[in-house]
Design an enzyme around this catalytic site. Structure first.
Site, short mmCIF file in Angstrom:
data_model
loop_
_atom_site.label_atom_id
_atom_site.label_comp_id
_atom_site.label_asym_id
_atom_site.label_seq_id
_atom_site.Cartn_x
_atom_site.Cartn_y
_atom_site.Cartn_z
N ASN A 84 0.80 -1.22 0.00
CA ASN A 84 0.00 0.00 0.00
C ASN A 84 0.84 1.28 0.00
O ASN A 84 0.37 2.33 0.41
CB ASN A 84 -0.96 0.00 1.20
CG ASN A 84 -1.81 -1.25 1.25
OD1 ASN A 84 -1.75 -1.99 2.22
ND2 ASN A 84 -2.59 -1.50 0.22
N ILE B 177 1.87 6.98 0.92
CA ILE B 177 1.12 5.91 1.59
C ILE B 177 -0.34 5.96 1.16
O ILE B 177 -0.98 7.01 1.20
CB ILE B 177 1.23 6.05 3.12
CG1 ILE B 177 2.70 5.94 3.53
CG2 ILE B 177 0.37 5.00 3.83
CD1 ILE B 177 2.98 6.37 4.96
N CYS B 178 -0.85 4.80 0.77
CA CYS B 178 -2.25 4.66 0.37
C CYS B 178 -3.02 4.12 1.58
O CYS B 178 -2.96 2.93 1.87
CB CYS B 178 -2.33 3.71 -0.82
SG CYS B 178 -4.00 3.47 -1.42
N LEU B 179 -3.69 5.02 2.29
CA LEU B 179 -4.41 4.65 3.50
C LEU B 179 -5.69 5.50 3.54
O LEU B 179 -5.62 6.71 3.36
CB LEU B 179 -3.52 4.94 4.72
CG LEU B 179 -4.05 4.61 6.12
CD1 LEU B 179 -4.31 3.11 6.26
CD2 LEU B 179 -3.06 5.06 7.18
#
Length: 160
Positions: A87, A94-96
Site C-alpha cells: 500500500n 502511503i495509500c491509507l
C-alpha cells in the site's frame, strides 16, 4: 478565523499533544526552516514495527506535509521512495483511507491516530488497495518472497 490561522493553531495543538503523550517508540517533530524557526507544515516522524511481526525491531521513517487547508484536507505522508509495501506507491506515498480526502479523512483525526494507522497498515496491508505491483503480488501469491523482502527492509531500519 482564516484557514491559515486555523491550520497553524491546529498544528501547534498537535505538537503540544504529541510532546505530552505519544505512543511508545514513535517520534514526530516539525522540521526547522533555514532561519532556525519551526516549520509546522513539514514534519519528520518514525513508525516502529509492532512486536511479533515481520516489521519488529525497526523504526520506519516518514515525512508528513500538512497543506495550508489542514485540517480540512489531510496531510501527505510518505515513506522513503522505493519502500516495500503493498500500500505504498513507488514514490513513497502511503495509500491509507484515513489519509484520503475522498475516503475516511476527517478533520478530527490526530497526528497520533495517523501514526498508529500507519503502524497498523505495515503488518496488515489492504489487498484491495494496491499501490505497487511487486509487493502487492508477492503479498497475495508468494508469501516467502514477501516476508524475505520485508525482513531485509526491517534490517535496513533496525533500531537495535
Amino acid at each position: 478565523m482564516s484557514e491559515r490561522n486555523l491550520c497553524t493553531e491546529r498544528l501547534q495543538q498537535e505538537r503540544k499533544q504529541w510532546r505530552k503523550e505519544h505512543p511508545f517508540g514513535f517520534y514526530a517533530k516539525p522540521n526547522k526552516k533555514e532561519d532556525g524557526s519551526l516549520d509546522l507544515h513539514s514534519w519528520t516522524a518514525g513508525i516502529p514495527g509492532k512486536s511479533n511481526t515481520l516489521w519488529e525491531n525497526a523504526t520506519f521513517p516518514i515525512t508528513i506535509s500538512f497543506p495550508e487547508e489542514y485540517p480540512a484536507k489531510p496531510p501527505k505522508v510518505k515513506f522513503p521512495a522505493g519502500f516495500y509495501h503493498p500500500n505504498v506507491y513507488p514514490s513513497g506515498t502511503i495509500c491509507l483511507s484515513i489519509l484520503n480526502e475522498d475516503q475516511d479523512w476527517r478533520p478530527a483525526i490526530s497526528l497520533k491516530q495517523i501514526c498508529l494507522g500507519i503502524q497498523e497498515l505495515l503488518d496488515t496491508p489492504n489487498p484491495d488497495s494496491p499501490a505497487q505491483e511487486p509487493a502487492w503480488r508477492a503479498f497475495g501469491k508468494d508469501k516467502i518472497t514477501y516476508e524475505k523482502k520485508v525482513k531485509e527492509q526491517a534490517k535496513k531500519y533496525a533500531t537495535d
